[in-house]
Design an enzyme around this catalytic site. Structure first.
Site, PDB file in Angstrom:
ATOM      1  N   ALA A   1      42.794  26.512  -6.056  1.00  0.00           N
ATOM      2  CA  ALA A   1      43.182  27.784  -6.649  1.00  0.00           C
ATOM      3  C   ALA A   1      41.912  28.529  -7.026  1.00  0.00           C
ATOM      4  CB  ALA A   1      44.028  27.517  -7.884  1.00  0.00           C
TER       5      ALA A   1
ATOM      6  N   GLY B   1      44.438  22.934  -5.093  1.00  0.00           N
ATOM      7  CA  GLY B   1      45.445  23.701  -4.371  1.00  0.00           C
ATOM      8  C   GLY B   1      45.224  23.674  -2.863  1.00  0.00           C
TER       9      GLY B   1
ATOM     10  N   GLU C   1      46.810  20.527  -1.779  1.00  0.00           N
ATOM     11  CA  GLU C   1      48.260  20.713  -1.953  1.00  0.00           C
ATOM     12  C   GLU C   1      48.832  21.558  -0.824  1.00  0.00           C
ATOM     13  OE1 GLU C   1      47.637  22.049  -6.102  1.00  0.00           O
ATOM     14  OE2 GLU C   1      49.292  20.689  -6.588  1.00  0.00           O
TER      15      GLU C   1
ATOM     16  N   GLU D   1      41.548  18.573 -10.308  1.00  0.00           N
ATOM     17  CA  GLU D   1      41.993  19.409 -11.427  1.00  0.00           C
ATOM     18  C   GLU D   1      41.628  18.815 -12.779  1.00  0.00           C
ATOM     19  OE1 GLU D   1      43.691  18.858  -8.700  1.00  0.00           O
ATOM     20  OE2 GLU D   1      44.719  20.675  -8.039  1.00  0.00           O
TER      21      GLU D   1
HETATM   22  N1  T1G Z   1      37.639  29.165  -7.569  1.00  0.00           N
HETATM   23  C1  T1G Z   1      36.771  30.164  -7.703  1.00  0.00           C
HETATM   24  N2  T1G Z   1      35.472  30.076  -7.367  1.00  0.00           N
HETATM   25  C2  T1G Z   1      35.061  28.904  -6.862  1.00  0.00           C
HETATM   26  C3  T1G Z   1      35.923  27.807  -6.703  1.00  0.00           C
HETATM   27  C4  T1G Z   1      37.278  27.974  -7.073  1.00  0.00           C
HETATM   28  N3  T1G Z   1      38.170  26.992  -6.933  1.00  0.00           N
HETATM   29  N4  T1G Z   1      35.201  26.783  -6.189  1.00  0.00           N
HETATM   30  C5  T1G Z   1      33.961  27.224  -6.029  1.00  0.00           C
HETATM   31  N5  T1G Z   1      33.859  28.503  -6.437  1.00  0.00           N
HETATM   32  C6  T1G Z   1      32.679  29.340  -6.399  1.00  0.00           C
HETATM   33  C7  T1G Z   1      31.560  28.832  -7.291  1.00  0.00           C
HETATM   34  O1  T1G Z   1      31.734  29.337  -8.605  1.00  0.00           O
HETATM   35  C8  T1G Z   1      30.336  29.388  -6.616  1.00  0.00           C
HETATM   36  O2  T1G Z   1      30.254  30.751  -6.954  1.00  0.00           O
HETATM   37  C9  T1G Z   1      30.696  29.320  -5.141  1.00  0.00           C
HETATM   38  O3  T1G Z   1      32.139  29.244  -5.080  1.00  0.00           O
HETATM   39  C10 T1G Z   1      30.100  28.131  -4.409  1.00  0.00           C
HETATM   40  O4  T1G Z   1      30.401  26.957  -5.148  1.00  0.00           O
HETATM   41  C11 T1G Z   1      46.860  24.911  -8.052  1.00  0.00           C
HETATM   42  C12 T1G Z   1      45.217  24.128 -10.471  1.00  0.00           C
HETATM   43  C13 T1G Z   1      34.131  23.513  -3.274  1.00  0.00           C
HETATM   44  C14 T1G Z   1      32.851  21.376  -3.555  1.00  0.00           C
HETATM   45  O5  T1G Z   1      38.066  22.249  -8.779  1.00  0.00           O
HETATM   46  O6  T1G Z   1      34.078  21.530  -6.449  1.00  0.00           O
HETATM   47  O7  T1G Z   1      43.412  24.145  -7.365  1.00  0.00           O
HETATM   48  O8  T1G Z   1      28.168  30.704  -8.230  1.00  0.00           O
HETATM   49  O9  T1G Z   1      28.042  26.397  -5.789  1.00  0.00           O
HETATM   50  O10 T1G Z   1      28.074  23.023  -4.082  1.00  0.00           O
HETATM   51  O11 T1G Z   1      46.694  22.615  -8.508  1.00  0.00           O
HETATM   52  O12 T1G Z   1      32.540  24.497  -5.578  1.00  0.00           O
HETATM   53  O13 T1G Z   1      28.179  31.365  -5.827  1.00  0.00           O
HETATM   54  O14 T1G Z   1      29.228  32.861  -7.539  1.00  0.00           O
HETATM   55  O15 T1G Z   1      29.965  24.812  -6.225  1.00  0.00           O
HETATM   56  O16 T1G Z   1      28.992  23.893  -1.854  1.00  0.00           O
HETATM   57  C15 T1G Z   1      40.591  22.822  -7.918  1.00  0.00           C
HETATM   58  C16 T1G Z   1      35.888  23.416  -7.415  1.00  0.00           C
HETATM   59  C17 T1G Z   1      40.869  24.126  -8.572  1.00  0.00           C
HETATM   60  C18 T1G Z   1      37.025  22.803  -6.709  1.00  0.00           C
HETATM   61  C19 T1G Z   1      31.666  23.566  -3.111  1.00  0.00           C
HETATM   62  N6  T1G Z   1      39.392  22.932  -7.150  1.00  0.00           N
HETATM   63  N7  T1G Z   1      34.793  23.657  -6.523  1.00  0.00           N
HETATM   64  O17 T1G Z   1      30.475  23.114  -3.694  1.00  0.00           O
HETATM   65  O18 T1G Z   1      29.146  25.282  -3.861  1.00  0.00           O
HETATM   66  S1  T1G Z   1      42.286  24.054  -9.597  1.00  0.00           S
HETATM   67  C20 T1G Z   1      38.201  22.633  -7.641  1.00  0.00           C
HETATM   68  C21 T1G Z   1      33.924  22.702  -6.140  1.00  0.00           C
HETATM   69  C22 T1G Z   1      43.579  24.056  -8.548  1.00  0.00           C
HETATM   70  C23 T1G Z   1      45.971  23.734  -8.151  1.00  0.00           C
HETATM   71  C24 T1G Z   1      44.914  23.935  -9.072  1.00  0.00           C
HETATM   72  C25 T1G Z   1      32.743  23.124  -5.356  1.00  0.00           C
HETATM   73  C26 T1G Z   1      32.867  22.892  -3.822  1.00  0.00           C
HETATM   74  P1  T1G Z   1      28.864  31.480  -7.156  1.00  0.00           P
HETATM   75  P2  T1G Z   1      29.323  25.812  -5.362  1.00  0.00           P
HETATM   76  P3  T1G Z   1      29.085  23.788  -3.325  1.00  0.00           P
END
Ligand code: T1G
Length: 696
Positions: A63, A102, A105, A125
């Site tokens: 998400a 997500g 999912e 999450e």
């Molecule tokens: N939403 C918004 N921005 C995100 C994002 C996300 N999910 N993931 C990464 N970014 C932005 C981050 O802030 C950065 O921005 C850029 O992307 C590159 O990220 C419905 C409740 C995917 C492994 O927790 O683990 O889904 O600083 O520097 O090292 O159940 O990002 O460049 O402006 O980290 O290559 C669950 C979180 C969400 C994944 C990539 N997902 N992300 O790593 O790059 S909750 C997560 C990561 C959810 C559902 C629910 C990592 C990455 P900027 P980065 P990276």
């Protein structure tokens, strides 16, 4: 702007491509685009199968975390995924990069899943204080079984494609290197064989591992690691639902538990840290043309605990490392420490014997400075004394090639004075590692008055290569972390003299969430370390109570765990701290001698004195621009000092409490405890008294 979801027909396939850089997060336009594309594919007569792909570097990473603070907008992800799953034509997901949250999912709502071998799959999450909200807690156990699903959701750690195939999470691994072509051909073969939609929600949860005692055992197993956290328990409850009530009902309960998590202060704190850690990598005002220098060969000076830990961290990141110490015994002890740590990692299955051998091979030992002539980066980790360090840097200036980066691992000393011992202060900076250096994620990068932008860019890139969070800080006594630690330590010491036993202070702060109490930490780190630093300082307050107990322990040879006793007693071979009657008496007598009144101190006061002292000093660091941002301070304290992640760091915690409340609390301490230590920092005062104050 290009559309975030593309639709294309190839023969009988509808190819739906999500293209929402950088990580294909499921922002509102993506959800809308997906909904439209799926509906269109269902309508179109010639389409027999739908293939879902992602453009760019990764499959959907979840998400859009940035939307969590905003009112939800339709289509909601859970509804959209139910629509995809209910689709009358088979939907196939082809995964590369990471399918997270997500994103995974979404893949599980599809009917078939294939992935490239390097792909990774996770429901992280929990790291954001949340639980999967779009059917993940229900669909994952149906695919992988209960225990594997719980492990993924509770740890938040992604798994690889091999394991995903084994557990049933995916159906096929694509090996050709051209994901699109191979996924199309697999999808076509599925269509040709008459594959039908195969909704995961209609599957049974493989039930063999969830007899009545299973969930109770599982809860016990995770209790220690999940202490203080809300979402792990709710995840377990969701999985209990998965094996006991119908899918639709369980989904509704997943939703309401998710909403409970989302609105919790701890999820706000964890989301704050997610962005804070990424923000820390961005340095405002840094010359954009400053390109990081190439680093391949690293020399570490000083083979003590810190030096060998740093060397190991560099070996783990793939660098060639030279460990240098003029003392031969120290050098071989350092090498032994490294090889025994490598052996332990092999024993624990963290690395293979080959990896360990490769690391050991990349380590070279040296005794003389001449060996440093081809180093790209030198990290000095010798004794914490200005005189010694200045001598070392003068020698480095002679021995190292032009363009080498010269770093000091000092934890407190003035980086500029060290730099001035060289003819090239532009190349000098601080790289403050935390012990054990190969484990702790924090690297404080200390900018000297003359450090060049290029050298800073090099250090930031180096931190990333090490897998650490690098935080740029300014030069002052103790930088950000240790400078703030002084306030925290001072209060935990003062309360001893006021009659609070060390074990109570530790219990209360650990109960509040600190990884360890301050007195247990002191014994672990060695009380002599701080003692020596205090002897080097000339600006300490003229206060006989200041760190008095710690000083007395050192003077009695009680240095902590390494000498078998410190604030606590230890039994040989056992690190468990035991309260010492002798120390208790020593403290009582000293309090008496110093005339410190014995007081009743509540648990609340223990917490507030330690944490408000931190916040107050943090505000000064911010005001003096020693820290670039309040969120950098949070990143430092969470990753370097065991501050509870779920509280977001001291500065975030203060804004959650309300800066006005923190300010008022400090003013009350000023009344009861005197104004030597309890003057509110000017920035805190200014913000707290402003009408619209709600953050830094
Ligand atoms: N939403 C918004 N921005 C995100 C994002 C996300 N999910 N993931 C990464 N970014 C932005 C981050 O802030 C950065 O921005 C850029 O992307 C590159 O990220 C419905 C409740 C995917 C492994 O927790 O683990 O889904 O600083 O520097 O090292 O159940 O990002 O460049 O402006 O980290 O290559 C669950 C979180 C969400 C994944 C990539 N997902 N992300 O790593 O790059 S909750 C997560 C990561 C959810 C559902 C629910 C990592 C990455 P900027 P980065 P990276």
């Amino acid at each position: 702007m290009h559309p975030p979801v593309r639709y294309q027909i190839v023969d009988n396939l509808a190819i739906v491509t999500i293209d929402n850089p950088p990580v294909n997060a499921l922002s509102h336009p993506v959800r809308e685009g997906l909904q439209t594309a799926i509906a269109r594919a269902v309508e179109e007569h010639d389409v027999s199968l739908i293939l879902l792909l992602c453009a760019g570097r990764t499959f959907v990473a979840g998400a859009d975390i940035r939307e969590f603070g905003q009112p939800p907008r339709k289509p909601h992800l859970p509804d959209l995924l139910n629509q995809i799953e209910a689709c009358s034509k088979p939907v196939v997901a082809a995964i590369h990069g990471t399918a997270l949250g997500g994103g995974l999912e979404t893949a599980m709502a599809c009917h078939y899943r294939c992935a490239v071998r390097e792909a990774r799959f996770g429901l992280p999450e929990v790291n954001l204080g949340l639980l999967p909200d779009a059917g993940g807690t229900q669909r994952l156990p149906r695919l992988t079984g209960v225990e594997a699903a719980l492990d993924m959701m509770i740890s938040g750690r992604p798994i690889g494609a091999g394991q995903a195939l084994e557990t049933g999470l995916i159906d096929k691994i694509l090996d050709s290197g051209d994901i699109r072509a191979e996924a199309i051909s697999w999808a076509q073969s599925l269509a040709a064989s008459g594959a039908r939609p195969r909704p995961v929600s209609a599957m049974d949860v493989p039930g063999e591992d969830c007899n009545a005692g299973f969930f109770a055992d599982y809860r016990n197993r995770i209790a220690r690691k999940t202490r203080g956290l809300l979402s792990p328990e709710l995840i377990v409850q969701c999985v209990e639902d998965a094996v006991s009530i119908p899918f639709d009902q369980a989904l509704a309960r997943e939703r309401s538990r998710f909403m409970e998590c989302k609105s919790s202060p701890q999820s706000a704190a964890l989301r704050h840290l997610f962005f804070a850690e990424r923000e820390a990598a961005k340095i405002p005002g840094l010359d954009p043309s400053a390109v990081p220098r190439q680093i391949a060969k690293i020399a570490v000076l000083g083979a003590g605990t810190m030096g060998s830990g740093i060397a190991l961290a560099c070996l783990e990141a793939g660098f060639d490392v030279q460990l240098l110490d003029s003392n031969e015994d120290a050098l071989s002890a350092g090498q032994e420490r490294i090889s025994s740590l490598l052996d332990k990692q092999v024993e624990k299955g963290r690395i293979t014997a080959n990896e360990a051998a490769d690391r050991a091979r990349r380590l070279r030992l040296a005794q003389a400075y001449e060996a440093l002539s081809d180093a790209d980066l030198v990290i000095e980790a010798v004794f914490e004394s200005m005189e010694v360090k200045r001598d070392v840097f003068a020698a480095l200036d002679q021995a190292c090639r032009q363009g080498a980066v010269l770093a000091t691992n000092t934890s407190t000393l003035d980086v500029d004075r060290i730099a001035q011992a060289t003819s090239r202060p532009r190349d000098v900076l601080g790289l403050h590692f935390f012990s054990p250096a190969n484990v702790m994620r924090l690297l404080e990068i200390v900018r000297g008055a003359q450090t060049s932008d290029e050298v800073i860019a090099t250090a930031m890139a180096f931190a990333r290569r090490l897998g650490k969070v690098g935080v740029l800080v300014g030069n002052c006594f103790g930088f950000v972390g240790n400078r703030m630690l002084y306030g925290y330590g001072r209060e935990s010491q003062m309360m001893l003299l006021e009659g609070v036993p060390p074990e109570r202070i530790d219990r209360v702060l650990a109960g509040w969430g600190m990884a360890m109490g301050p007195h247990a930490v002191g014994d672990l780190a060695g009380l002599d370390v701080g003692y020596k630093i205090r002897r080097e300082r000339t600006d300490l307050p003229d206060d006989p109570c200041f760190y008095r107990v710690a000083d007395m322990l050192v003077e009695r040879g009680r240095l902590g765990q390494k000498s078998g006793s410190g604030m606590y007693d230890y039994q040989p071979g056992d690190r468990a701290p035991r309260p010492s009657a002798m120390v208790a008496q020593m403290i009582r007598e000293e309090a008496d001698r110093l005339g410190v009144a014995q007081r009743e101190v509540s648990d609340q006061e223990i917490i507030k004195r330690c944490i408000f002292a931190l916040v107050n000093e943090g505000a000064r660091c911010l005001d003096e621009k020693i820290a670039l941002r309040a969120s950098d301070i949070d990143v430092i304290w969470v990753n370097g000092y065991g501050f509870p992640r779920f509280r977001g760091g001291p500065m975030f915690y203060a804004s959650q409490l309300g800066l006005r409340n923190v300010y008022d609390g400090i003013c009350r301490f000023r009344e009861t405890l005197g104004d030597r230590y309890w003057r509110p920092a000017p920035l805190l005062e200014k913000l707290a008294l402003a009408d619209d104050a709600d953050g830094w």
